[in-house]
Scaffold this motif. Sequence first.
Motif, PDB file in Angstrom:
ATOM      1  N   VAL A 183     -22.927 -30.505  11.847  1.00  0.00           N
ATOM      2  CA  VAL A 183     -23.786 -31.447  11.138  1.00  0.00           C
ATOM      3  C   VAL A 183     -24.527 -32.367  12.101  1.00  0.00           C
ATOM      4  CG1 VAL A 183     -22.100 -33.315  10.789  1.00  0.00           C
ATOM      5  CG2 VAL A 183     -23.905 -32.928   9.082  1.00  0.00           C
ATOM      6  N   ARG A 234     -28.074 -31.132  13.147  1.00  0.00           N
ATOM      7  CA  ARG A 234     -29.042 -30.876  12.090  1.00  0.00           C
ATOM      8  C   ARG A 234     -30.441 -31.349  12.472  1.00  0.00           C
ATOM      9  NH1 ARG A 234     -26.272 -30.481   6.888  1.00  0.00           N
ATOM     10  NH2 ARG A 234     -28.116 -31.320   5.851  1.00  0.00           N
ATOM     11  N   GLU A 279     -32.687 -32.693  10.705  1.00  0.00           N
ATOM     12  CA  GLU A 279     -33.140 -33.950  10.091  1.00  0.00           C
ATOM     13  C   GLU A 279     -33.086 -35.120  11.068  1.00  0.00           C
ATOM     14  OE1 GLU A 279     -31.134 -31.715   6.601  1.00  0.00           O
ATOM     15  OE2 GLU A 279     -31.084 -31.754   8.788  1.00  0.00           O
ATOM     16  N   GLN A 288     -28.414 -40.578  15.263  1.00  0.00           N
ATOM     17  CA  GLN A 288     -27.486 -39.497  15.612  1.00  0.00           C
ATOM     18  C   GLN A 288     -26.337 -39.984  16.494  1.00  0.00           C
ATOM     19  OE1 GLN A 288     -26.648 -37.688  18.440  1.00  0.00           O
ATOM     20  NE2 GLN A 288     -25.876 -35.765  17.581  1.00  0.00           N
ATOM     21  N   LEU A 315     -28.190 -34.906   4.075  1.00  0.00           N
ATOM     22  CA  LEU A 315     -27.586 -34.957   5.405  1.00  0.00           C
ATOM     23  C   LEU A 315     -26.387 -35.901   5.398  1.00  0.00           C
ATOM     24  CD1 LEU A 315     -27.613 -34.388   8.505  1.00  0.00           C
ATOM     25  CD2 LEU A 315     -29.110 -36.393   8.710  1.00  0.00           C
ATOM     26  N   ASP A 328     -23.437 -34.326   3.617  1.00  0.00           N
ATOM     27  CA  ASP A 328     -22.780 -33.298   4.437  1.00  0.00           C
ATOM     28  C   ASP A 328     -22.000 -33.934   5.585  1.00  0.00           C
ATOM     29  OD1 ASP A 328     -23.832 -31.356   2.797  1.00  0.00           O
ATOM     30  OD2 ASP A 328     -25.499 -30.852   4.129  1.00  0.00           O
ATOM     31  N   TYR A 329     -22.522 -35.038   6.090  1.00  0.00           N
ATOM     32  CA  TYR A 329     -21.819 -35.764   7.162  1.00  0.00           C
ATOM     33  C   TYR A 329     -20.503 -36.349   6.628  1.00  0.00           C
ATOM     34  CZ  TYR A 329     -20.838 -39.430  10.596  1.00  0.00           C
ATOM     35  OH  TYR A 329     -20.229 -40.242  11.523  1.00  0.00           O
TER      36      TYR A 329
END
Length: 467
Positions: A194, A197, A199, A210, A304, A307-308
């Motif tokens: 993830v 990613r 994004e 990030q 995102l 999913d994180y």
Amino acid sequence: MGNLLRGNDLRQLGFPEGRAIGLALAQLQRKHLKKLSQTDQLALLQRLLTTPNNFLTDLDWSHTAAALLPPPSRHIALAERKEYAVFGAEYIEHGAIHQMETAMKLPVTVAGALMPDAHHGYGLPIGGVLATDNAVIPYAVGGDIGCRMALSVFTLPPKHLEQRVQELRKLLLDNTRFGNKQGFQRGQKLDHAVLDRAEFTDIGFLRNKQATAAEQIGTSGGGNHFVEWGIVNITDPANELGVPVGEYLGLLSHSGSRGLGASVANHYTKLAKDVCQLPSEAQHLAWLSLDSEAGQEYWAAMNLAGDYASACHHQIHQRLAKALGERPLAKVENHHNFAWKERLADGREVIVHRKGATPAGEGVLGIIPGSMTAPGFIVRGRGNAASLASASHGAGRAMSRTRAKQELGEAEVKRYLKQHAVELIGGGLDEAPQAYKDIRAVMASQTDLVDVLGSFTPRIVRMEGGA
């Protein structure tokens, strides 16, 4: 000082977010009003809220009354309130009902429902479910995007927990991290896809997020987030987990998307408020059209963050299963504080926001926790159309955090935990089990929404603050 009212007291009466709350609290500081008992103050405020027009010439309350009345003009007006289903109405405070009523007046609203654990939040009440037409509302998703429950069931019997309390306590201390003060050391970190990613680079707002996400992955937040050992009791022989009826050691976690989700929520809520100007009582319900660039950006960032959050839980369970030396027999995971593209019974596609509400589509599995001293329940959704295929996400708060800190004492809470054979690492008075509703009453209000497959009873609980 005992008569001092707070903003949350006014919100629970039904006061809308905005200037009216601040003006009313300031007026109550005036000498002749300060002498009133809290009961009389609340009664006066209730009359003011119900009939603000009657107070427009009142020397004390004219400004507050004006703030309670709708402004003469706004870019976007609210529509007539649409009907919605309420489950367990007797357990839901008036402030949450008022917030739901406001949400049902949005021009983009198609349908809604209120769960039995509902209580006052920001924008949409916690426990609120809202279906909209091609629009996503960041604050109807919530600040902790994709917050979720995850359960691992191990083949070990309950006596393993009873005989090895200190060992399991140490596993929690060694393999979990809470809050923003500490993450895992460099050699302890686990990688996850993830973090790679697109994004994080494709969306300008996320380009500097990030690094923090990488630092916090595998950790839990503060507040009501926890990781705990307990006893799983499977009662339905036809359960989809493939687990025989009986009792097992279980690991349950509750946490969300950490700083990443909070940043996304705050950034896109501000954007939504800029382009969608609503009356003050509905300002937190500003939406983004999914036809807009900002709406598409938020949708991608929300997914995102969800999913994180899932990745964080997977790492928590991976670490503890490895330390325990066992592979899970079964897992269950579900999330709330999210928006889904779904179809109503008439085939219409809508955006369903579940703020503190569990997806309960037909056959969908989930976990509905109770409190530290009350069981949570493993459930199978029934796909009830009136609830927009949703159920409660827990017991729900019976006391606000402020009230819990004021009314509960540490010694009292410790005695209560000991009576229920629960060991707590960390945590605060605001998360005491007495601050929550009766989970059994909540579950009795949603028998049409879910079937119970089993339960999870906490025994060793870790929250923020444990050393």
